[in-house]
Design an enzyme around this catalytic site. Structure first.
Site, short mmCIF file in Angstrom:
data_model
loop_
_atom_site.label_atom_id
_atom_site.label_comp_id
_atom_site.label_asym_id
_atom_site.label_seq_id
_atom_site.Cartn_x
_atom_site.Cartn_y
_atom_site.Cartn_z
N TYR A 182 0.83 -1.21 0.00
CA TYR A 182 0.00 0.00 0.00
C TYR A 182 0.86 1.26 0.00
CZ TYR A 182 -4.01 2.88 1.59
OH TYR A 182 -5.00 3.82 1.71
N GLU A 189 2.99 6.23 -7.07
CA GLU A 189 1.97 7.00 -7.79
C GLU A 189 2.17 8.50 -7.61
OE1 GLU A 189 -1.57 5.41 -6.08
OE2 GLU A 189 -1.03 3.37 -6.67
#
Length: 259
Positions: A182, A189
């Site tokens: 995660y 990103e």
């Protein structure tokens, strides 16, 4: 969130679909039989199994492609180009998950699923594909690696859950690997979007300026900045949501084992 959203949907879907494979809790041994949640019909189940098997295989192809390219090149730089086509194909293939929710064969919110899937498709096409200068960034490999491992586990989890034969190892991986993947994915990103900003600002990519006949303006550069800012409130909420899901799901399994 571009990476994390899938976890929320899959947590909800997975917990429903994996119930038979998990066994029952203590209430199952009482005189009152627990209510069984109604799953998809036989035809829908067969379709979902095929879909998840294909998606698992697709992400395995991406994983193998990354490893093979690394062994050939001896470097992790630019590995994106070795898996660009299958990444686009199978990530876009996740759009079918929205349809699955819309027709009711998967018990998840259409709106939530749509937001989560479209966000990753957005990052794949509107950022990484559209801004070619970022494709060689290490941050792209960071989120692609996180996505790849996550999706192999996730689609395997769905497949075995639908078949009512979910191995504990896959269940454990499903609700444990996100602890590292995660943050890893989110970092990749954000760094990728950040790296795209100068090129977007310079070229005016996807921006609409006034005057025009529609009397409408849109600044893609600002939109990307707002997207990055949105990670601040969303990241902790989604991460701790998955922490709670992990505790709930794995605790039920341990409870069943000790009986």
């Amino acid at each position: 969130m571009w990476y994390t959203g899938i976890h929320v949907v899959s947590a909800k879907w997975g917990s429903v679909m994996s119930a038979p494979a998990m066994g029952t809790t203590k209430t199952a041994h009482s005189d009152v039989a627990p209510k069984k949640k109604r799953g998809p019909g036989a035809l829908a189940t067969a379709y979902l199994v095929i879909y998840n098997v294909v998606m698992t295989a697709g992400w395995l192809v991406i994983a193998v492609g990354l490893v093979r390219a690394y062994l050939v090149r001896g470097s992790y730089h630019g590995l994106y180009f070795s898996i660009e086509k299958p990444l686009k194909f199978f990530q876009t293939g996740a759009l079918l998950e929205i349809l699955h929710c819309a027709v009711g064969i998967v018990p998840s919110s259409v709106v939530l699923t749509g937001f989560q899937v479209l966000s990753r498709v957005f990052l794949t096409w509107a950022v990484t594909h559209s801004v070619r200068e970022v494709q060689s960034e290490d941050s792209v490999l960071l989120f692609v690696s996180a996505w790849t491992i996550t999706e192999i586990i996730r689609y395997s989890f769905y497949t075995f859950s639908l078949l009512n034969h979910l191995p504990y190892l896959i269940k454990w991986a499903r609700y444990t690997f996100f602890l590292v993947l995660y943050p890893m994915g989110v970092t990749g990103e954000l760094l990728t979007i950040y790296a795209a900003l100068p090129y977007v600002q310079k070229t005016g990519l996807y921006s609409v300026t006034l005057p025009n006949k529609y009397n409408f303006s849109f600044d893609y550069y600002t939109f990307l900045i707002l997207t990055m800012v949105s990670y601040i409130p969303l990241f902790p909420q989604l991460y701790f949501h998955m922490m709670r899901q992990r505790k709930k799901v794995l605790a039920h399994v341990e409870e069943y084992k000790t009986e």
